[in-house]
Motif scaffolding. Sequence first.
Motif, PDB file in Angstrom:
ATOM      1  N   CYS A 243      28.746  36.370  90.711  1.00 59.18           N
ATOM      2  CA  CYS A 243      30.122  35.835  90.735  1.00 59.18           C
ATOM      3  C   CYS A 243      30.034  34.432  90.149  1.00 59.18           C
ATOM      4  O   CYS A 243      30.115  33.440  90.860  1.00 59.18           O
ATOM      5  CB  CYS A 243      30.645  35.775  92.169  1.00 59.18           C
ATOM      6  SG  CYS A 243      30.729  37.367  92.975  1.00 59.18           S
ATOM      7  N   GLY A 248      29.210  26.538  87.821  1.00 57.57           N
ATOM      8  CA  GLY A 248      28.493  25.377  88.355  1.00 57.57           C
ATOM      9  C   GLY A 248      27.089  25.738  88.820  1.00 57.57           C
ATOM     10  O   GLY A 248      26.114  25.049  88.501  1.00 57.57           O
ATOM     11  N   LYS A 249      26.978  26.848  89.554  1.00 56.57           N
ATOM     12  CA  LYS A 249      25.659  27.166  90.135  1.00 56.57           C
ATOM     13  C   LYS A 249      24.740  27.781  89.085  1.00 56.57           C
ATOM     14  O   LYS A 249      23.535  27.521  89.086  1.00 56.57           O
ATOM     15  CB  LYS A 249      25.833  28.067  91.361  1.00 56.57           C
ATOM     16  CG  LYS A 249      26.631  27.345  92.440  1.00 56.57           C
ATOM     17  CD  LYS A 249      26.812  28.124  93.691  1.00 56.57           C
ATOM     18  CE  LYS A 249      27.833  27.448  94.601  1.00 56.57           C
ATOM     19  NZ  LYS A 249      29.225  27.555  94.102  1.00 56.57           N
ATOM     20  N   ASP A 266      30.870  37.913  85.903  1.00 53.34           N
ATOM     21  CA  ASP A 266      32.093  37.670  86.676  1.00 53.34           C
ATOM     22  C   ASP A 266      33.107  38.716  86.245  1.00 53.34           C
ATOM     23  O   ASP A 266      33.101  39.177  85.110  1.00 53.34           O
ATOM     24  CB  ASP A 266      32.646  36.256  86.424  1.00 53.34           C
ATOM     25  CG  ASP A 266      33.559  35.790  87.554  1.00 53.34           C
ATOM     26  OD1 ASP A 266      33.103  35.016  88.424  1.00 53.34           O
ATOM     27  OD2 ASP A 266      34.729  36.222  87.595  1.00 53.34           O
ATOM     28  N   ARG A 271      37.786  33.239  83.132  1.00 59.31           N
ATOM     29  CA  ARG A 271      36.964  32.270  83.872  1.00 59.31           C
ATOM     30  C   ARG A 271      35.532  32.241  83.325  1.00 59.31           C
ATOM     31  O   ARG A 271      34.880  31.212  83.316  1.00 59.31           O
ATOM     32  CB  ARG A 271      36.952  32.617  85.368  1.00 59.31           C
ATOM     33  CG  ARG A 271      38.206  32.144  86.088  1.00 59.31           C
ATOM     34  CD  ARG A 271      38.294  32.723  87.494  1.00 59.31           C
ATOM     35  NE  ARG A 271      37.248  32.291  88.401  1.00 59.31           N
ATOM     36  CZ  ARG A 271      37.270  31.156  89.105  1.00 59.31           C
ATOM     37  NH1 ARG A 271      38.291  30.333  88.993  1.00 59.31           N
ATOM     38  NH2 ARG A 271      36.294  30.851  89.923  1.00 59.31           N
ATOM     39  N   ASP A 292      32.126  43.970  87.222  1.00 57.03           N
ATOM     40  CA  ASP A 292      32.549  44.069  88.614  1.00 57.03           C
ATOM     41  C   ASP A 292      31.294  44.261  89.469  1.00 57.03           C
ATOM     42  O   ASP A 292      30.583  45.259  89.335  1.00 57.03           O
ATOM     43  CB  ASP A 292      33.497  45.271  88.763  1.00 57.03           C
ATOM     44  CG  ASP A 292      34.016  45.419  90.184  1.00 57.03           C
ATOM     45  OD1 ASP A 292      33.399  44.868  91.120  1.00 57.03           O
ATOM     46  OD2 ASP A 292      35.042  46.101  90.357  1.00 57.03           O
ATOM     47  N   ALA A 293      31.048  43.279  90.346  1.00 57.21           N
ATOM     48  CA  ALA A 293      29.811  43.313  91.138  1.00 57.21           C
ATOM     49  C   ALA A 293      29.754  44.512  92.072  1.00 57.21           C
ATOM     50  O   ALA A 293      28.673  44.883  92.533  1.00 57.21           O
ATOM     51  CB  ALA A 293      29.697  42.021  91.943  1.00 57.21           C
ATOM     52  N   ASP A 311      27.914  34.323  95.072  1.00 57.77           N
ATOM     53  CA  ASP A 311      28.779  33.213  95.497  1.00 57.77           C
ATOM     54  C   ASP A 311      30.166  33.841  95.611  1.00 57.77           C
ATOM     55  O   ASP A 311      30.983  33.777  94.697  1.00 57.77           O
ATOM     56  CB  ASP A 311      28.727  32.109  94.433  1.00 57.77           C
ATOM     57  CG  ASP A 311      29.397  30.840  94.892  1.00 57.77           C
ATOM     58  OD1 ASP A 311      29.597  30.664  96.105  1.00 57.77           O
ATOM     59  OD2 ASP A 311      29.745  30.009  94.026  1.00 57.77           O
TER      60      ASP A 311
HETATM   61  C1  LIG Z   1      33.541  31.248  94.493  1.00 62.88           C
HETATM   62  S1  LIG Z   1      33.902  31.757  92.880  1.00 62.88           S
HETATM   63  C2  LIG Z   1      32.347  31.512  92.071  1.00 62.88           C
HETATM   64  C3  LIG Z   1      32.024  30.073  91.756  1.00 62.88           C
HETATM   65  C4  LIG Z   1      30.795  29.921  90.862  1.00 62.88           C
HETATM   66  N1  LIG Z   1      29.636  30.591  91.406  1.00 62.88           N
HETATM   67  C5  LIG Z   1      30.425  28.481  90.582  1.00 62.88           C
HETATM   68  O1  LIG Z   1      29.516  27.942  91.212  1.00 62.88           O
HETATM   69  O2  LIG Z   1      31.061  27.874  89.707  1.00 62.88           O
HETATM   70  C6  LIG Z   1      33.987  33.502  93.035  1.00 62.88           C
HETATM   71  C7  LIG Z   1      34.063  34.255  91.727  1.00 62.88           C
HETATM   72  O3  LIG Z   1      33.968  35.650  92.040  1.00 62.88           O
HETATM   73  C8  LIG Z   1      34.645  36.355  91.017  1.00 62.88           C
HETATM   74  N2  LIG Z   1      34.862  37.739  91.475  1.00 62.88           N
HETATM   75  C9  LIG Z   1      35.817  38.213  92.300  1.00 62.88           C
HETATM   76  N3  LIG Z   1      35.666  39.533  92.473  1.00 62.88           N
HETATM   77  C10 LIG Z   1      34.577  39.916  91.751  1.00 62.88           C
HETATM   78  C11 LIG Z   1      33.924  41.150  91.510  1.00 62.88           C
HETATM   79  N4  LIG Z   1      34.351  42.283  92.094  1.00 62.88           N
HETATM   80  N5  LIG Z   1      32.849  41.154  90.707  1.00 62.88           N
HETATM   81  C12 LIG Z   1      32.405  40.022  90.109  1.00 62.88           C
HETATM   82  N6  LIG Z   1      33.008  38.824  90.289  1.00 62.88           N
HETATM   83  C13 LIG Z   1      34.064  38.764  91.108  1.00 62.88           C
HETATM   84  C14 LIG Z   1      35.898  35.522  90.797  1.00 62.88           C
HETATM   85  O4  LIG Z   1      36.451  35.790  89.533  1.00 62.88           O
HETATM   86  C15 LIG Z   1      35.353  34.096  90.947  1.00 62.88           C
HETATM   87  O5  LIG Z   1      35.077  33.555  89.691  1.00 62.88           O
END
Ligand SMILES: C[S@@+](CC[C@H](N)C(=O)[O-])C[C@H]1O[C@@H](n2cnc3c(N)ncnc32)[C@H](O)[C@@H]1O
Length: 422
Positions: A243, A248-249, A266, A271, A292-293, A311
């Motif tokens: 994700c 950032g990470k 992601d 994004r 999609d994770a 994350d």
């Molecule tokens: C908390 S943010 C991640 C922040 C990122 N790791 C950083 O440090 O910048 C959560 C992310 O999960 C993604 N997300 C939501 N559902 C998802 C899925 N089913 N599979 C993959 N990514 C997903 C969102 O689009 C979002 O960008």
Amino acid sequence: MRADAARVLDAVMHRGRSLKVELSTAQSRIDDGRDRALLEAMVMAALRNRADYEATLKSWLPRPLGQRDSELRALLYAGLAQLDVMGLPSHAAVDATVEAARLLKRTHQAGLVNAVLRRATREALVRADAQAGWPQWLLQHLHADWPGDIDAILRASRVSPPMWLRVNHRKTDRDAYAARLREQGMDVRMPDHPADALLLETPVAVSALPGFGEGLVSVQDGSAQQIADAFALKAGMRVLDACAAPGGKTAHLLEREPGLQVIAADIDARRLRRVEEGLQRLDLSAQTLVADATQPDAWWDGRPFDAILIDAPCSATGILRRQPDILLHRRAEDVAALAALQSRMLDALWSMLATGGTLVYATCSILRGENDRQIRAFLQRTPAAQLEPLDAAFGHDTGFGRQRLPGEDGMDGFFYARLRKQ
Ligand SMILES: C[S@@+](CC[C@H](N)C(=O)[O-])C[C@H]1O[C@@H](n2cnc3c(N)ncnc32)[C@H](O)[C@@H]1O
């Protein structure tokens, strides 16, 4: 600019619109960087303290404002925020806000704006109960999860955060970069933890950070910087940041070890572009993937990963100070849906982890259902998963990971747990 603040606040408070979208749209129309920062500060301050401003208007106005006056209410909140918490010179703040009433074609209400704001320069505002403006369902969660910490959580969630920087030690080091900031007259602190962090109590525009464009530094909360320490990174390791956006990470992991083979995935293609831009600025590289994770069959080539970071999307209840609109827009049922998604992600991604590999699960939530209870349930259904200890300097041990509450050590509320596949 006060008129812009009123429009953004009106859309967010009264029409259910996203703060992030409304604010960035309004900012894109403003050329001056300082004005953009001022708009953001004003909107944030008004949202964080909106319960006080609501109580003040209720007490001071002879009649409640009707629906047709929602924009006026928003402008008054922006005006009160300037006088209450932003410390702007009061004459300029009052005059500019009265002028904004005219710009908003509310000349007939300019007198009212003037009267309310002048009174606010003379009299203390009416303060609401600390829990005002918080949805009942969220208060219930907090009472159940953190009964002894509620007051501190409520207080910390309305404070403007300091600016955490992450120094890119591939290009400079903390001492050298701190010296550059001091040369610019900035008041910078070097905390013991995290290792790459510097702290500015007074945030500045990113454009004012020396060498930002060349990748010397990034903006990232101290809690989020903890994640890189949770992995023992070695060149050549296959890493999945499941994700990843806005990245950032991912970037921090690569700053620590540029020889990693990282897939930054992601579900959100737009994004994900921000991940690419960030990596380019920092001269780092990873494979980005719209994925999609929860559906690895659609994109995984079957080669296991040595390290996986989840994350996870979450309630973001640890970062209300950054996203105060969550209190307006998040619903009780969202949390259950997010917890179910997180649980599906854990199961799907675990199958992609190599034996001996490490999976780190993180959220910016403070709700136990998304955090320690999520990990406890995962451990119960996954015999090969072993919980590993984490840096004791970070937050509180919950028995199933570590939790920092909002504002502790000046950082965001954040949870993480580390699991090894036996
Ligand atoms: C908390 S943010 C991640 C922040 C990122 N790791 C950083 O440090 O910048 C959560 C992310 O999960 C993604 N997300 C939501 N559902 C998802 C899925 N089913 N599979 C993959 N990514 C997903 C969102 O689009 C979002 O960008």
